[in-house]
Design a protein around this motif. Structure first.
Motif, PDB file in Angstrom:
ATOM      1  N   PHE A 169       0.824  -1.207   0.000  1.00 29.38           N
ATOM      2  CA  PHE A 169       0.000   0.000   0.000  1.00 29.38           C
ATOM      3  C   PHE A 169       0.862   1.263   0.000  1.00 29.38           C
ATOM      4  N   ALA A 170       1.927   1.251   0.807  1.00 23.64           N
ATOM      5  CA  ALA A 170       2.794   2.431   0.867  1.00 23.64           C
ATOM      6  C   ALA A 170       3.433   2.702  -0.488  1.00 23.64           C
ATOM      7  N   PHE A 171       3.879   1.657  -1.158  1.00 21.98           N
ATOM      8  CA  PHE A 171       4.463   1.831  -2.483  1.00 21.98           C
ATOM      9  C   PHE A 171       3.398   2.216  -3.502  1.00 21.98           C
ATOM     10  N   GLY A 172       2.194   1.683  -3.339  1.00 22.35           N
ATOM     11  CA  GLY A 172       1.133   1.943  -4.300  1.00 22.35           C
ATOM     12  C   GLY A 172       0.659   3.379  -4.309  1.00 22.35           C
ATOM     13  N   VAL A 173       0.683   4.037  -3.149  1.00 19.51           N
ATOM     14  CA  VAL A 173       0.201   5.421  -3.077  1.00 19.51           C
ATOM     15  C   VAL A 173       1.331   6.429  -3.299  1.00 19.51           C
ATOM     16  N   TRP A 174       2.514   5.941  -3.608  1.00 18.08           N
ATOM     17  CA  TRP A 174       3.652   6.841  -3.821  1.00 18.08           C
ATOM     18  C   TRP A 174       3.360   7.915  -4.870  1.00 18.08           C
ATOM     19  N   PRO A 175       2.827   7.552  -6.050  1.00 19.03           N
ATOM     20  CA  PRO A 175       2.536   8.609  -7.036  1.00 19.03           C
ATOM     21  C   PRO A 175       1.468   9.597  -6.581  1.00 19.03           C
ATOM     22  N   LEU A 176       0.599   9.189  -5.653  1.00 20.17           N
ATOM     23  CA  LEU A 176      -0.412  10.116  -5.147  1.00 20.17           C
ATOM     24  C   LEU A 176       0.204  11.175  -4.241  1.00 20.17           C
ATOM     25  N   VAL A 177       1.249  10.789  -3.539  1.00 20.08           N
ATOM     26  CA  VAL A 177       1.927  11.726  -2.651  1.00 20.08           C
ATOM     27  C   VAL A 177       2.845  12.664  -3.438  1.00 20.08           C
ATOM     28  N   GLU A 178       3.464  12.132  -4.486  1.00 18.76           N
ATOM     29  CA  GLU A 178       4.367  12.919  -5.325  1.00 18.76           C
ATOM     30  C   GLU A 178       3.811  12.930  -6.755  1.00 18.76           C
ATOM     31  N   PRO A 179       2.972  13.913  -7.097  1.00 18.52           N
ATOM     32  CA  PRO A 179       2.276  13.945  -8.401  1.00 18.52           C
ATOM     33  C   PRO A 179       3.219  13.948  -9.596  1.00 18.52           C
ATOM     34  N   GLU A 180       4.443  14.436  -9.445  1.00 15.16           N
ATOM     35  CA  GLU A 180       5.356  14.483 -10.590  1.00 15.16           C
ATOM     36  C   GLU A 180       5.715  13.094 -11.097  1.00 15.16           C
ATOM     37  N   LEU A 181       5.473  12.082 -10.301  1.00 14.78           N
ATOM     38  CA  LEU A 181       5.793  10.717 -10.723  1.00 14.78           C
ATOM     39  C   LEU A 181       4.723  10.119 -11.635  1.00 14.78           C
ATOM     40  N   ARG A 182       3.570  10.750 -11.733  1.00 13.12           N
ATOM     41  CA  ARG A 182       2.474  10.184 -12.514  1.00 13.12           C
ATOM     42  C   ARG A 182       2.773  10.160 -14.011  1.00 13.12           C
ATOM     43  N   SER A 183       3.736  10.923 -14.444  1.00 16.35           N
ATOM     44  CA  SER A 183       4.094  10.933 -15.868  1.00 16.35           C
ATOM     45  C   SER A 183       4.885   9.698 -16.278  1.00 16.35           C
ATOM     46  N   GLN A 184       5.390   8.942 -15.291  1.00 18.17           N
ATOM     47  CA  GLN A 184       6.179   7.736 -15.582  1.00 18.17           C
ATOM     48  C   GLN A 184       5.222   6.534 -15.595  1.00 18.17           C
ATOM     49  N   LEU A 185       4.886   6.110 -16.790  1.00 13.67           N
ATOM     50  CA  LEU A 185       3.872   5.066 -16.956  1.00 13.67           C
ATOM     51  C   LEU A 185       4.280   3.761 -16.291  1.00 13.67           C
ATOM     52  N   TRP A 186       5.533   3.383 -16.414  1.00 13.59           N
ATOM     53  CA  TRP A 186       5.978   2.108 -15.851  1.00 13.59           C
ATOM     54  C   TRP A 186       5.856   2.111 -14.326  1.00 13.59           C
TER      55      TRP A 186
END
Length: 286
Positions: free
Chosen positions: A56-73
Motif C-alpha cells: 500500500f505504501a508503495f502503491g500510493v507513492w505517485p499520489l503523494v508525489e504527483p510528478e511521478l504520474r508521468s512515468q507510466l511504468w
C-alpha cells in the motif's frame, strides 16, 4: 513513501524467514512459554501488517508525489502493488472466516456425537466420559458451553490425583482460550502455506499451548502427578500406536501426552514425546 515501503518490506522479509527460523530454534520460549507465545503473535501480526502495508505504501507513492504520474511504468507498478496488497488482505480475511466456519462445523458434529456416545461425569464440571479403553482426554471449546472429555480407559488406569492433573491440563486449554490461538495460526498457515513463518509458527504454538496448560495444571496438582499421568498415557499410546491431532478443530483425538503435528505421520509415538521439549522441560524442572 518509498522509504516507508522499503522499511516495511524489509521488516516483512525478516519476519517471513530469518526471525521465525531463529525463534523456532531458540530454547528460551520453552522456559518462558507465555513470552514465547507473545513473540510468535508479534511475528504473525507485525509480519502480516508490514507485508500488506509495504504494498500500500508503495502503491500510493505517485499520489503523494504527483510528478511521478508521468512515468507510466512506475504508475503501472504501483497499481500492481495496490492490487496485490488488497488481494492479500482479502485473502487473509476470507481464509480466517472459512477456517472459523469449518472449525465450527467440525465442533458441532463432534458435539452431536458426544451427545450420543458419552455420559456425564462428576469428576469435573462439564466433564463427559466416552466408552474407550485407551487413556484419552481432550477438550471441546465453545462460545457457550465447553466440555472436558475423558475415556473410561483413562479413568480406569490413572489414580485420582493423576486424573485431576489431566483435567487441570485440559481445563487450562479452555479457560485460556487456546482454541482461538490455534484458529488464528491455522488460518495463517492455510492462507500462506508456502511461507516458512506460517508453518513454523503453527508447530511452535501447538507446543507452547501444551506448556502453558502444564504450567496452569501445576498450580493445582504436583509435578509428580502430572508426570505420572503423562507416563501412563505414553505407555498406553505406545501400545495403541500413533495418535491424531486435528489442530484446526482443536479436538485432540489423542492421548493426554502430546499434540501431534498434522505434518508428521509418526507424531504422538512415545519416542517423539520423550524427546519433545515439553516433556524435557517438565523432567528438568522436576
Amino acid at each position: 513513501m518509498l522509504i516507508l515501503a522499503t522499511i516495511m518490506g524489509a521488516i516483512a522479509v525478516a519476519l517471513a524467514w530469518p526471525v521465525p527460523v531463529a525463534l523456532s530454534r531458540a530454547r528460551w520460549p520453552s522456559q518462558h512459554p507465555a513470552l514465547g507465545m507473545m513473540a510468535w503473535q508479534a511475528v504473525a501480526l507485525v509480519g502480516g501488517v508490514t507485508m500488506i502495508g509495504a504494498g500500500f505504501a508503495f502503491g500510493v507513492w505517485p499520489l503523494v508525489e504527483p510528478e511521478l504520474r508521468s512515468q507510466l511504468w512506475l504508475v503501472t507498478l504501483t497499481h500492481f502493488a495496490l492490487a496485490f496488497s488488497t488481494f492479500l488482505g482479502l485473502h487473509l480475511i476470507l481464509t480466517l472466516v472459512m477456517t472459523w466456519y469449518r472449525i465450527s462445523r467440525q465442533r458441532l458434529r463432534h458435539r452431536n456425537l458426544l451427545s450420543l456416545l458419552s455420559e456425564p461425569s462428576d469428576l469435573a464440571p462439564n466433564a463427559l466420559v466416552i466408552p474407550h479403553d485407551s487413556p484419552v482426554a481432550y477438550c471441546v471449546p465453545g462460545s457457550g458451553q465447553s466440555f472436558t472429555v475423558l475415556s473410561r480407559g483413562l479413568i480406569a488406569h490413572l489414580s485420582d490425583r493423576e486424573i485431576k492433573a489431566v483435567i487441570a491440563h485440559e481445563r487450562a486449554h479452555l479457560t485460556q482460550r487456546h482454541d482461538l490461538l490455534i484458529l488464528a495460526f491455522e488460518s495463517w498457515h492455510r492462507s500462506l502455506p508456502w511461507l516458512p513463518t506460517a508453518r513454523l509458527a503453527r508447530a511452535a504454538v501447538s507446543e507452547l499451548i501444551e506448556m502453558l496448560a502444564d504450567d496452569a495444571a501445576l498450580r493445582v496438582v504436583s509435578k509428580t502427578d502430572l508426570l505420572r499421568a503423562l507416563a501412563a498415557t505414553l505407555q498406553f499410546s505406545g501400545e495403541q500406536g500413533s495418535v491424531e491431532y486435528d489442530a484446526a478443530a482443536d479436538v485432540k483425538k489423542s492421548t493426554f501426552g502430546h499434540p501431534a503435528s498434522a505434518e508428521r505421520d509418526d507424531a504422538g509415538l512415545p519416542t517423539e514425546v520423550v524427546n519433545s521439549r515439553r516433556l524435557t522441560r517438565l523432567l528438568d524442572a522436576a
